[in-house]
Scaffold this active site. Structure first.
Site: not given
Length: 307
Positions: A120, A56, A150
């Protein structure tokens, strides 16, 4: 009961939220942990491009920018498939429900060169072959407070993620690094350090919001591409939040059905800088700032919490 309701109900029963597992101090979900050995053995190719972020932090946005550059601003070509099929999410692996089955590893291995791959993972868990092949990496970092907000909403809408708990609980988990992909602090600092010895372009979400054209030009240069002003303006326009939010090939409405519930919170929610002010209480903010100062004392990395 209607068929739709029955299907929804059976999905709710079959999709149970994943358990968390720690690997070398980094929190992962069980399906990702299960295939991690295979991910580590992944064979990068010299012309692979890796897009790395903490979750995010502008990942999908960066993927779309990169694809638009690679396709020389051809919007139709960029709509050939959804984001996660165009750019395999390397470590993400999901078997249930079958309608949402996904293996980023399998997708990446089957893909012809040149590949653009997303991760990620914190820098220390990236497959070694990326460094051995001297691959280019684009890393995007977002300020901790907006990233947290987020991420909280993403957990709420995505059944593939662990249960977020209350807002208060999630703030604590985030501060302690007990969320999927581990500590935000370690993540942004680890990649910041790595840029001195690897081929990494380190970008900031806030800069991309403030001056998208300038940041896109940095990416163009990093990728050794040459595009004219007209194509550049087209990329700026088509990768704006408003346009991407309506693009089914980028807004995740076509992928992971039964896992992502956009009625709880859309995948592309606000894309703003400073939204954290709508969530943090004064006490939370003070506590967070104090903790942040300690954890960021050992780095030259500086973030803007507002524009």
């Amino acid at each position: 009961m209607t068929l739709d309701k029955m299907e929804k109900l059976s999905l709710e029963q079959t999709v149970s939220r994943s358990a968390l597992v720690e690997l070398e101090g980094v929190v992962l979900i069980e399906p990702v942990h299960r295939t991690f050995d295979q991910v580590q053995k992944f064979k990068a190719r010299p012309d692979d491009l890796l897009i790395a972020t903490y979750a995010k932090a502008g990942t999908t946005w960066t993927q779309e920018i990169v694809d638009m550059i690679q396709q020389n601003g051809d919007v139709e070509k960029c709509r050939r498939d959804t984001t996660c099929k165009r750019h395999p999410f390397l470590e993400w692996s999901f078997q249930n429900p079958p309608s949402a089955r996904y293996s980023g590893l399998e997708l990446a291995e089957a893909m012809p060169s040149p590949r653009t791959i997303k991760t990620h993972l914190p820098v220390q868990l990236v497959p070694p072959s990326f460094w051995e092949q001297n691959c280019k990496v684009i890393y995007v970092a977002r300020n901790a407070k907006d990233n947290l907000v987020s991420y909280y909403h993403f957990h709420r809408m995505n059944k593939g993620m662990p249960e977020p708990g209350t807002w208060d609980e999630f703030v604590e988990k985030f501060m302690n690094g007990k969320v999927l992909w581990g500590s935000w602090y370690d993540h942004v600092k680890g990649w910041w350090k790595a840029k001195d010895k690897h081929h990494i372009l380190y970008l900031f979400y806030e800069d991309m919001k403030e001056n998208p054209k300038q940041e896109i030009q940095k990416i163009v240069k990093f990728l050794d591409k040459d595009i004219n002003e007209e194509v550049l303006n087209k990329i700026v326009y088509n990768t704006s939040f408003e346009i991407m939010k309506e693009n089914p090939m980028a807004n995740y409405t076509k992928d992971f059905e039964g896992i992502m519930d956009h009625s709880i919170s859309p995948f592309m929610r606000k894309g703003a800088v400073g939204d954290w002010k709508n969530y943090f209480t004064v006490a939370q903010n003070e506590k967070f700032d104090e903790d942040y100062k300690k954890k960021m004392a050992d780095t030259s990395l500086v973030f803007r919490m507002e524009l």
